[in-house]
Design a protein around this motif. Structure first.
Motif, mmCIF file in Angstrom:
data_model
loop_
_atom_site.group_PDB
_atom_site.id
_atom_site.type_symbol
_atom_site.label_atom_id
_atom_site.label_comp_id
_atom_site.label_asym_id
_atom_site.label_seq_id
_atom_site.Cartn_x
_atom_site.Cartn_y
_atom_site.Cartn_z
ATOM 1 N N LEU A 82 0.822 -1.214 0.000
ATOM 2 C CA LEU A 82 0.000 0.000 0.000
ATOM 3 C C LEU A 82 0.855 1.262 0.000
ATOM 4 O O LEU A 82 0.328 2.372 -0.091
ATOM 5 N N GLY A 83 2.173 1.056 0.139
ATOM 6 C CA GLY A 83 3.062 2.209 0.164
ATOM 7 C C GLY A 83 2.881 3.068 1.402
ATOM 8 O O GLY A 83 2.996 4.286 1.354
ATOM 9 N N ILE A 84 2.568 2.456 2.512
ATOM 10 C CA ILE A 84 2.485 3.208 3.765
ATOM 11 C C ILE A 84 3.509 2.657 4.747
ATOM 12 O O ILE A 84 4.062 1.563 4.548
ATOM 13 N N ASP A 85 3.739 3.376 5.808
ATOM 14 C CA ASP A 85 4.708 2.963 6.803
ATOM 15 C C ASP A 85 4.123 1.826 7.643
ATOM 16 O O ASP A 85 2.932 1.835 7.969
ATOM 17 N N ALA A 86 4.972 0.851 7.996
ATOM 18 C CA ALA A 86 4.476 -0.275 8.794
ATOM 19 C C ALA A 86 3.890 0.199 10.128
ATOM 20 O O ALA A 86 3.005 -0.451 10.690
ATOM 21 N N ASP A 87 4.353 1.335 10.626
ATOM 22 C CA ASP A 87 3.794 1.863 11.876
ATOM 23 C C ASP A 87 2.337 2.285 11.724
ATOM 24 O O ASP A 87 1.630 2.460 12.706
ATOM 25 N N ASN A 88 1.921 2.463 10.491
ATOM 26 C CA ASN A 88 0.521 2.850 10.255
ATOM 27 C C ASN A 88 -0.387 1.654 9.996
ATOM 28 O O ASN A 88 -1.495 1.807 9.499
ATOM 29 N N VAL A 89 0.127 0.469 10.290
ATOM 30 C CA VAL A 89 -0.685 -0.736 10.141
ATOM 31 C C VAL A 89 -0.901 -1.347 11.520
ATOM 32 O O VAL A 89 0.058 -1.569 12.264
ATOM 33 N N GLU A 90 -2.129 -1.592 11.856
ATOM 34 C CA GLU A 90 -2.455 -2.235 13.131
ATOM 35 C C GLU A 90 -3.108 -3.580 12.802
ATOM 36 O O GLU A 90 -4.053 -3.632 12.024
ATOM 37 N N VAL A 91 -2.555 -4.664 13.384
ATOM 38 C CA VAL A 91 -3.121 -5.987 13.108
ATOM 39 C C VAL A 91 -3.817 -6.514 14.354
ATOM 40 O O VAL A 91 -3.210 -6.603 15.423
ATOM 41 N N VAL A 92 -5.078 -6.830 14.240
ATOM 42 C CA VAL A 92 -5.795 -7.498 15.323
ATOM 43 C C VAL A 92 -5.857 -8.978 14.966
ATOM 44 O O VAL A 92 -6.438 -9.350 13.949
ATOM 45 N N THR A 93 -5.193 -9.807 15.771
ATOM 46 C CA THR A 93 -5.180 -11.236 15.476
ATOM 47 C C THR A 93 -6.378 -11.897 16.128
ATOM 48 O O THR A 93 -6.496 -11.917 17.347
ATOM 49 N N THR A 94 -7.250 -12.443 15.306
ATOM 50 C CA THR A 94 -8.447 -13.112 15.827
ATOM 51 C C THR A 94 -8.128 -14.574 16.128
ATOM 52 O O THR A 94 -7.080 -15.088 15.730
ATOM 53 N N ARG A 95 -9.053 -15.252 16.801
ATOM 54 C CA ARG A 95 -8.965 -16.701 16.888
ATOM 55 C C ARG A 95 -9.102 -17.266 15.484
ATOM 56 O O ARG A 95 -9.716 -16.652 14.619
ATOM 57 N N MET A 96 -8.534 -18.455 15.280
ATOM 58 C CA MET A 96 -8.637 -19.000 13.937
ATOM 59 C C MET A 96 -9.171 -20.420 13.927
ATOM 60 O O MET A 96 -8.858 -21.227 14.787
ATOM 61 N N GLY A 97 -10.022 -20.669 12.936
ATOM 62 C CA GLY A 97 -10.604 -21.998 12.777
ATOM 63 C C GLY A 97 -9.635 -22.901 12.051
ATOM 64 O O GLY A 97 -9.831 -23.276 10.909
ATOM 65 N N GLY A 98 -8.561 -23.279 12.758
ATOM 66 C CA GLY A 98 -7.523 -24.136 12.194
ATOM 67 C C GLY A 98 -6.445 -23.308 11.514
ATOM 68 O O GLY A 98 -6.701 -22.223 10.983
ATOM 69 N N GLY A 99 -5.211 -23.810 11.565
ATOM 70 C CA GLY A 99 -4.089 -23.115 10.929
ATOM 71 C C GLY A 99 -3.267 -24.107 10.129
ATOM 72 O O GLY A 99 -3.187 -24.032 8.921
ATOM 73 N N PHE A 100 -2.649 -25.064 10.828
ATOM 74 C CA PHE A 100 -1.894 -26.161 10.202
ATOM 75 C C PHE A 100 -0.791 -25.651 9.286
ATOM 76 O O PHE A 100 -0.338 -26.372 8.399
ATOM 77 N N GLY A 101 -0.366 -24.401 9.456
ATOM 78 C CA GLY A 101 0.653 -23.821 8.590
ATOM 79 C C GLY A 101 0.068 -22.896 7.534
ATOM 80 O O GLY A 101 0.746 -22.019 7.015
ATOM 81 N N ARG A 102 -1.205 -23.077 7.199
ATOM 82 C CA ARG A 102 -1.818 -22.265 6.141
ATOM 83 C C ARG A 102 -1.853 -20.793 6.523
ATOM 84 O O ARG A 102 -1.697 -19.907 5.691
#
Ligand code: FES
Ligand code: FES
Lengths: 149, 758
Positions: free
Chosen positions: B412-432
């Protein structure tokens, strides 16, 4: 159209051929029924309609006849359904994504067959669980049926 | 709030610096600690003690558990590390994934990346382990994978709990005017010898002002109240009541819905698309084209998910030609040619296998193959994004929030400091969910919605056909026997590099990595002594994306290597168990011997079974955990019925026995599902499978009884989530051989034999 969900009447404006799953999730913000496949192959979207388990991703909303129960409507007030209690006792869920569907399937199945054999459980509990919680699912169903554990 | 925020920041920084120096794990840490991301986010009346503990004046205690919760119980065990040392009970705390921040990097995830077996603890191996750890810190890999969350959190989070506890005691000592040594702690309170108590919440504000001690003493395991015992999982109630905890459940004011139609031939561009038809679909609002190294295709934006799905169907795009062979037969030929070429590199090995085989007359020779596999997490890929005033907010179930943040910001051409990630629970991961594609897609779609949030949900078909697949591989093995025992082995594996594929789609500007151990993991690093052995990689890369699938390289090679060992045992007239034990000569192989003996006893190995019933055994050491499994099959009806699976696992230290056993059992079921019926095949340059009707997994009726035993002989801690998977395909194939004399060398077995799945 009018839908009765968990004892509450809702009127929604949805195309006739829209699957019930998406009406519940995207229009009524009832997120218990989960999207897993959209083709009736996994059971994550299971709800009860007039007490019968239905895969809501392949049930078009115009065809719904009867009151809908989702996992949100299962407890009576603060009290969890005995199937939910058995799930807690056996700590069935891993990721938990399939579990609303598993629980509702088990609720309907135990209504019909209060003392299931292992073969009955095999035949009725066909929902997919990618985490592989099957051994604990089986044990919890037996506990909910008051059979052991 | 200004005053509180200032105090908390100071209190915290003191702790942060202290935590980086002079502790048992100090050598992992690069000198300067990353900043604590919590103080800026605290509500009034809440104080952070280290990046892992928040205490409110109301007594509320929150533990930050910065790893992905995919159902493997990570949040529970990570919280238990802190609770154990903080002296609070598990029912007194809540957990929070916390923000994406470099301080939560995972050193252990990179630590096993070098080309040395786990049990090798010479100087070079140790140096590599710690160097890879430092690399992890620089890359700020807040990742959950490689079964490393526990290994990484074990010291860091216990120390955080102990630091917080000490500071709280210091505050109480000051309040009471008594010496620190007289005070003890229990259940969230500091105890005065006279019986007076102070709750942690009562002294949190004072404690936050204090400088932390330079070091802390951790409890001896004999004093543990919580660790080593099975804990109730922290998110259990949410999961039996259908709480909206998953990424797909995110609901925001004014939110739009979208889905994706990605290039079915990887790396190709669209030739045509019926945008008018898509836009004519009721509810569809917009169609946008997306083209990056990570993802290529379209997004259909609509008022609800179903409308988006219908719109994507109507869009019916066509695509350019594939750069790789169009079908599975062509891919097989490509991999076969790679096997004939010079080896790309070798790892491990002993003696001179080539010479030993050259003069030999009775060479046992076999070709094995494993297919590409999709992960099919129960919750399809999805992410929600909002881009407003140059700031991006992402809600996504990800195993790599730091990576998602970096890549999305870059595109997006923005600074990483301007990105906020909210990590939700996940219905399985297995590496995907280590892949960033879902998050990136959502971020790019959010650039097209005029600031409105948008949830991008993939159909199951897109999810299966656009995975980062477990790589296909072909292997050619040759071996000889002397006096009944294996004498020489030459194992050649043709497979693609996962890291190369990952870099190409994630950091296209970065150079290709070195020799990839995943191509030979599960063979070269296994605890056997050979007179002569050679393990050669024949790397063969295509544009088909490959990634981390539960147990990664071990998933394929565990099957190939442990099946061929069974062939050598049969040729030498040896019992497969006894032959393995005899090859595990090195004292460092001892944990392998113990799990094999344990599982053999559980399964009554060696008993006489009816004609048509057989047991197979296999052992794989992966992610630091030694796992032996026995499968019993009954083929008397003609089809294969799996009677039972026994497993014995040794992770060195069992932190939560019930959860650990469940993870092993889950890994077994995941591996059996693949071994029986899963395969991703190609035709016309596209994945042929679409949904669970042609890419299924075990259901209740086909799931055998599973019995798991846990041992603690290994000298280092190993993982839980992945090590159950690698041995099971080999144990199943070896059981089919024992029952029928039929040797199956290609996965899935369902292509060659029928299964009775109830
Ligand atoms: S989502 Fe309805 S059965 Fe899978
Ligand atoms: S608990 Fe994860 S899919 Fe069933």
């Amino acid at each position: 159209m009018e839908l009765m969900v968990n004892g509450e009447a809702h009127s929604v404006e949805a195309p006739d051929d829209m699957p019930l799953l998406w009406v519940l999730r995207d229009m009524l913000d009832i997120k218990g029924p989960k999207f897993g496949c959209g083709v009736g192959a996994c059971g994550a979207c299971t709800v009860l309609i007039a007490g019968e388990p239905v895969r809501s991703c392949v049930m078009v909303v115009a065809d719904v006849e009867g009151a809908i129960t989702t996992i949100e409507g299962l407890p009576e007030g603060e009290r969890l359904h005995r199937v939910q209690q058995a799930w807690i006792k056996h700590e069935v869920p891993q990721c938990g994504y399939c579990q609303a569907g598993q629980i509702l399937t088990a609720v309907a199945f135990l209504e019909r067959n209060p003392e299931p054999t292992d073969a009955d459980i095999d035949a009725e509990m066909t929902n997919l669980c990618r985490c592989g919680t099957y051994p604990r699912l089986r044990a919890a169903i037996k506990t909910a049926a008051g059979m052991e554990g | 709030m200004g005053k509180i925020a200032k105090y908390t920041r100071r209190g915290f920084m003191g702790l942060g610096i202290a935590a980086a120096g002079g502790l048992a794990v100090g050598y992992y840490y690069y000198k300067k600690p990353y900043p604590n991301p919590l103080p800026d986010r605290l509500e009034p009346g809440h104080f952070s003690f280290t990046p892992y503990v928040i205490i409110g004046t109301d007594g509320a205690i929150t533990i930050i558990t910065p790893r992905a919760e995919m159902g493997q119980g990570t949040h529970t065990t990570l919280a238990a590390f802190v609770a154990e040392e903080l002296d609070v009970d598990m029912n007194q705390i809540t957990t929070d994934h916390g923000p994406a921040a470099p301080v939560y990097y995972n050193t252990a995830a990179m630590a096993e990346g070098g080309p040395h077996p786990f049990f090798e603890d010479g100087f070079v191996a140790e140096a590599l382990r710690s160097a890879m750890g430092v690399l992890g810190k620089f890359l700020a890999l807040q990742i959950t994978g490689g079964s490393t969350a526990m290994i990484d959190g074990f010291d860091k989070m216990r120390e955080a709990g102990a630091m917080a506890r000490e500071v709280l005691k210091m505050a109480a000592a000051a309040r009471w005017g008594v010496s620190l040594e007289l005070l003890t702690t229990a259940s969230g309170e500091v105890l005065h010898p006279d019986g007076t108590r102070l709750g942690y919440g009562d002294i949190a504000a004072e404690a936050a002002l204090l400088e932390a001690p330079k070091s802390v003493v951790l409890k001896d395991p004999s004093e543990w109240r919580i660790l080593g015992k099975s804990q109730t999982r922290v998110e259990l109630l949410d999961k039996v009541t259908g709480a909206p905890i998953f990424g797909i459940d995110v609901e925001l004011p004014d939110m739009l819905h979208a889905t994706v139609a990605m290039a079915p031939r990887f790396g190709t561009k669209p030739l045509s698309a019926d945008k008018a038809a898509a836009l004519a679909t009721p509810g569809v609002l917009n169609v946008v084209e997306i083209s990056t190294a990570t993802v290529t295709g379209f997004a259909v934006i609509a008022s609800n998910t179903w409308a988006a799905f219908e719109g994507a169907r109507a869009l019916a795009p066509t695509w350019g030609a594939a750069s790789y062979p169009n079908d599975s037969a062509g891919l097989t030929a490509l991999f076969e040619r790679a096997l004939e070429d010079e080896a790309s590199f070798t790892f491990g090995g002993e003696g001179d296998a080539i010479e030993a085989l050259q003069g030999a007359t009775d060479v046992i020779e076999a070709r094995y193959s494993v297919p590409y596999l999709a992960h099919t997490t129960m919750e399809p890929m999805n992410a929600t994004a909002q881009l407003q005033n140059g700031k991006l907010q992402l809600w996504v179930g990800t195993q790599a929030p730091g990576l998602a943040k970096m890549v999305a910001a870059d595109l997006l051409g923005i600074d990483a400091d301007n990105v906020e990630v909210v990590t939700t629970r996940m219905g399985g991961g297995f590496g995907r969910r280590a892949e960033v594609d879902a998050a990136v897609y959502a971020a790019l779609v959010a650039a097209e919605t005029g600031g409105r949030p948008v949830k991008v949900t993939w159909s199951r078909e897109e999810d299966i056909r656009h995975d980062a697949f477990r790589p296909m591989s072909l292997a050619h093995l040759r071996g000889t026997i002397k006096d009944g025992m294996p004498e020489a082995l030459d194992m050649k594996v043709a497979a693609p590099s996962i890291l190369k594929s990952l870099l190409a789609r994630t950091f296209p500007s970065m150079n290709s990595p070195g020799n990839e151990r995943a191509i030979l993991d599960g063979a070269f690093d296994q605890p056997y002594s050979w007179p002569h052995a050679r393990f050669a990689a024949h790397q063969v890369d295509t544009d088909i994306p490959v990634g981390f699938w539960r147990s990664v390289g071990y998933s394929g090679n565990g099957f190939i290597f442990e099946s061929f060992l069974d062939e050598l045992a049969a040729s030498g007239g040896q019992d497969p168990l006894e032959m393995r034990l005899a090859m595990m000569k090195d004292p460092r192989h001892a944990p392998a011997r113990e799990v094999l003996k344990a599982v053999a006893e559980m399964a009554s190995w060696g008993q006489s079974l009816p004609e048509g019933v057989g047991q197979g055994i296999a052992h794989v050491l992966s992610f630091g955990t030694w796992v032996a499994e026995v499968v019993q099959v009954d083929m008397r009806s003609g089809a294969v019925k799996i009677d039972k699976v026994w497993a014995a696992a040794d992770p060195g230290l069992v932190l939560d026995p019930a959860n650990f056993s469940d993870q092993i059992s889950s890994g077994i079921i995941y591996g059996l599902s693949a071994a029986i019926g899963q395969q991703i095949t190609f035709s016309d340059g596209m994945v042929e499978q679409e949904n669970f009707y042609d890419y299924d997994a075990l259901r209740m009726a086909g799931c055998p009884e599973i019995e798991v035993a846990l041992l603690e002989n290994s000298p280092r801690m190993g993982g839980a989530g992945e090590p159950g998977t690698p041995p099971v395909a080999a144990a199943l194939g070896n059981a089919i051989f024992a029952a029928s004399g039929q040797r199956l060398r290609a996965l899935p077995f369902g292509n060659a034999v029928g299964f009775d799945l109830g």
